[in-house]
Design an enzyme around this catalytic site. Structure first.
Site, PDB file in Angstrom:
ATOM      1  N   CYS A 114       0.702  -1.242   0.059  1.00  0.00           N
ATOM      2  CA  CYS A 114      -0.155  -0.148  -0.023  1.00  0.00           C
ATOM      3  C   CYS A 114       0.895   1.188   0.001  1.00  0.00           C
ATOM      4  O   CYS A 114       1.711   1.365   0.765  1.00  0.00           O
ATOM      5  CB  CYS A 114      -0.921  -0.042   1.249  1.00  0.00           C
ATOM      6  SG  CYS A 114      -1.868   1.391   1.582  1.00  0.00           S
ATOM      7  N   ASN A 161     -13.207   9.377  -1.522  1.00  0.00           N
ATOM      8  CA  ASN A 161     -13.535   8.803  -2.626  1.00  0.00           C
ATOM      9  C   ASN A 161     -13.666   7.374  -2.074  1.00  0.00           C
ATOM     10  O   ASN A 161     -12.707   6.837  -1.295  1.00  0.00           O
ATOM     11  CB  ASN A 161     -12.777   8.783  -3.731  1.00  0.00           C
ATOM     12  CG  ASN A 161     -12.829  10.078  -4.416  1.00  0.00           C
ATOM     13  OD1 ASN A 161     -13.689  10.899  -4.527  1.00  0.00           O
ATOM     14  ND2 ASN A 161     -11.720  10.702  -4.722  1.00  0.00           N
ATOM     15  N   HIS A 220      -8.548   7.733   2.952  1.00  0.00           N
ATOM     16  CA  HIS A 220      -7.859   9.306   2.871  1.00  0.00           C
ATOM     17  C   HIS A 220      -8.894  10.352   2.770  1.00  0.00           C
ATOM     18  O   HIS A 220     -10.107   9.883   1.744  1.00  0.00           O
ATOM     19  CB  HIS A 220      -6.687   9.388   1.847  1.00  0.00           C
ATOM     20  CG  HIS A 220      -7.125   8.928   0.516  1.00  0.00           C
ATOM     21  ND1 HIS A 220      -7.215   7.565  -0.124  1.00  0.00           N
ATOM     22  CD2 HIS A 220      -7.510   9.787  -0.422  1.00  0.00           C
ATOM     23  CE1 HIS A 220      -7.761   7.797  -1.164  1.00  0.00           C
ATOM     24  NE2 HIS A 220      -7.754   8.998  -1.726  1.00  0.00           N
ATOM     25  N   HIS A 246      -9.479  14.046   1.445  1.00  0.00           N
ATOM     26  CA  HIS A 246      -9.031  15.180   0.774  1.00  0.00           C
ATOM     27  C   HIS A 246      -9.442  16.485   1.490  1.00  0.00           C
ATOM     28  O   HIS A 246     -10.784  16.645   1.681  1.00  0.00           O
ATOM     29  CB  HIS A 246      -9.423  15.385  -0.710  1.00  0.00           C
ATOM     30  CG  HIS A 246      -8.904  14.065  -1.428  1.00  0.00           C
ATOM     31  ND1 HIS A 246      -7.961  14.188  -2.520  1.00  0.00           N
ATOM     32  CD2 HIS A 246      -9.611  13.107  -1.746  1.00  0.00           C
ATOM     33  CE1 HIS A 246      -7.839  12.925  -3.113  1.00  0.00           C
ATOM     34  NE2 HIS A 246      -8.886  12.232  -2.587  1.00  0.00           N
TER      35      HIS A 246
HETATM   36  P1  DGP Z   1      -8.384   9.200  -4.864  1.00  0.00           P
HETATM   37  O1  DGP Z   1      -8.550   9.627  -6.150  1.00  0.00           O
HETATM   38  O2  DGP Z   1      -9.217   9.686  -3.829  1.00  0.00           O
HETATM   39  O3  DGP Z   1      -7.920   7.807  -4.506  1.00  0.00           O
HETATM   40  O4  DGP Z   1      -6.994  10.098  -4.418  1.00  0.00           O
HETATM   41  C1  DGP Z   1      -5.822   9.636  -4.291  1.00  0.00           C
HETATM   42  C2  DGP Z   1      -4.848  10.737  -4.108  1.00  0.00           C
HETATM   43  O5  DGP Z   1      -3.359  10.463  -3.836  1.00  0.00           O
HETATM   44  C3  DGP Z   1      -4.692  11.563  -5.465  1.00  0.00           C
HETATM   45  O6  DGP Z   1      -5.189  12.863  -5.462  1.00  0.00           O
HETATM   46  C4  DGP Z   1      -2.963  11.502  -5.753  1.00  0.00           C
HETATM   47  C5  DGP Z   1      -2.657  11.175  -4.440  1.00  0.00           C
HETATM   48  N1  DGP Z   1      -1.302  10.329  -4.657  1.00  0.00           N
HETATM   49  C6  DGP Z   1      -1.131   9.198  -4.860  1.00  0.00           C
HETATM   50  N2  DGP Z   1       0.119   8.756  -4.984  1.00  0.00           N
HETATM   51  C7  DGP Z   1       0.664   9.627  -4.056  1.00  0.00           C
HETATM   52  C8  DGP Z   1       2.104   9.783  -3.582  1.00  0.00           C
HETATM   53  O7  DGP Z   1       2.685   8.916  -3.759  1.00  0.00           O
HETATM   54  N3  DGP Z   1       2.285  10.949  -3.014  1.00  0.00           N
HETATM   55  C9  DGP Z   1       1.392  11.724  -2.797  1.00  0.00           C
HETATM   56  N4  DGP Z   1       1.730  12.664  -1.928  1.00  0.00           N
HETATM   57  N5  DGP Z   1       0.113  11.743  -3.106  1.00  0.00           N
HETATM   58  C10 DGP Z   1      -0.201  10.653  -3.836  1.00  0.00           C
END
Ligand code: DGP
Length: 114
Positions: free
Chosen positions: A4, A87, A100, A102
């Site tokens: 993860c 989401n 998570h 946002h």
């Molecule tokens: P969701 O679509 O709700 O699952 O949002 C996942 C978010 O996670 C997306 O906006 C981009 C962010 N994200 C994905 N991988 C990484 C990462 O490695 N580092 C950071 N800081 N954010 C990430």
């Protein structure tokens, strides 16, 4: 959880722009910000999304809500307004299977949410 991304971020195995951390949760800047303020607040305990939560997580979830409010103040969007969203699953385009929230702000958003 071994594979993860967010568990790896929490453990420091993948770098992140940390905004806040305590025993229960971790907050960091989204890698692909969709607003001037775009922070992800995640529980340290792995759960794919809200569907994997149970009664024993009530305290954790309340704690996260309080942290989100405090972060909104610290990040300067509490007076102007902000949006909090999570989401869940395919139709919502959940791309990371670790719960998570946002925290989005710093811009005038539209009334439309989908
Ligand atoms: P969701 O679509 O709700 O699952 O949002 C996942 C978010 O996670 C997306 O906006 C981009 C962010 N994200 C994905 N991988 C990484 C990462 O490695 N580092 C950071 N800081 N954010 C990430």
């Amino acid at each position: 959880m071994d594979n993860c991304i967010f568990c790896k971020i929490i453990k420091g195995e993948i770098p992140s722009a940390k905004v806040y951390e305590d025993d229960l949760c971790y907050a960091f800047k989204d890698i692909n910000p969709q607003a001037p303020v775009h922070v992800l607040v995640v529980p340290k305990k792995h759960a794919a999304n809200v569907l994997e939560l149970s009664d024993e997580d009530k305290m954790l979830l309340g704690h996260i809500q309080l942290v989100i409010g405090r972060l909104a103040e610290e990040l300067g969007v509490s007076k102007t307004g902000f949006r909090v969203m999570t989401n869940c699953g395919k139709d919502a385009c959940q791309s990371v299977a670790h719960l998570h929230y946002h925290l989005l702000g710093g811009v005038q958003m539209t009334e439309k949410m989908v």
